[in-house]
Design an enzyme around this catalytic site. Sequence first.
Site, mmCIF file in Angstrom:
data_model
loop_
_atom_site.group_PDB
_atom_site.id
_atom_site.type_symbol
_atom_site.label_atom_id
_atom_site.label_comp_id
_atom_site.label_asym_id
_atom_site.label_seq_id
_atom_site.Cartn_x
_atom_site.Cartn_y
_atom_site.Cartn_z
ATOM 1 N N GLU A 1 59.168 -39.294 31.509
ATOM 2 C CA GLU A 1 57.958 -38.486 31.641
ATOM 3 C C GLU A 1 56.949 -38.809 30.551
ATOM 4 O O GLU A 1 55.755 -38.959 30.831
ATOM 5 C CB GLU A 1 58.300 -36.990 31.618
ATOM 6 N N ILE B 1 50.846 -56.209 21.403
ATOM 7 C CA ILE B 1 51.738 -57.037 22.218
ATOM 8 C C ILE B 1 53.184 -56.753 21.877
ATOM 9 O O ILE B 1 53.504 -56.431 20.730
ATOM 10 C CB ILE B 1 51.460 -58.552 22.009
ATOM 11 N N ILE C 1 57.143 -58.410 23.543
ATOM 12 C CA ILE C 1 57.996 -58.990 24.581
ATOM 13 C C ILE C 1 59.246 -58.119 24.598
ATOM 14 O O ILE C 1 60.013 -58.105 23.640
ATOM 15 C CB ILE C 1 58.365 -60.466 24.279
ATOM 16 N N ALA D 1 56.670 -62.529 14.264
ATOM 17 C CA ALA D 1 55.317 -62.193 14.704
ATOM 18 C C ALA D 1 54.275 -62.818 13.783
ATOM 19 O O ALA D 1 53.263 -63.348 14.259
ATOM 20 C CB ALA D 1 55.131 -60.684 14.757
ATOM 21 N N TYR E 1 51.253 -65.166 15.067
ATOM 22 C CA TYR E 1 49.842 -64.824 14.889
ATOM 23 C C TYR E 1 49.095 -65.929 14.135
ATOM 24 O O TYR E 1 47.968 -66.274 14.489
ATOM 25 C CB TYR E 1 49.683 -63.490 14.166
#
Length: 186
Positions: free
Chosen positions: A48, A94, A96, A138, A142
């Site tokens: 929910e 982002i 994954i 990450a 980047y």
Amino acid sequence: MKYFKKLVGERIYLSPRNSEDVEKFTEWLNNFEITDYLGRSGQLKTLESEKQYLEENNNLEATFVIVTLDKDEMIGTVSLENINNIHRTATLGIFIGNKEYWNNSYGTEAIRLILDYGFNYMNLHNIKLNLMSFNERALKCYKKCGFKEMGRIRENRFINGKYYDTIFMDILSSEFKENYIKNKNI
């Protein structure tokens, strides 16, 4: 699920995100392996609450799921958020969620697609992001996409009993000159 090939790359495409993916997002957002990197491990996600989040935060300009071209499998999400059309800025988000696709440059490809879209179709000038200092995967991604570090806040995120810095990065439209969207017409 039905996906639409809005931005097509080499191995993936970006499709508009919709609330039908709520079960997969809820599964991912209750997994410490994923949420530790997002800084969301201290939050509980129910079907929910995630459905409400997806409905309320579905920016119609640049909110996508990442889908593989070969299997039509949703593997994550990427978006441009907090879009300011006056200053021509946005914030990149982002992740994954499907761990089978980690460390294979799918995130890099998704970021390059959305940067191409943001700079060349949405007329943005500056796209920023932030990450935690322990997220070396990450940070490498980047930098590979052209982001530059612009600062950090020391020890401001508490995860699993330890404090981490938040790193801020950005990229300007003048620093992004590649074409990654394969289904462009002009």
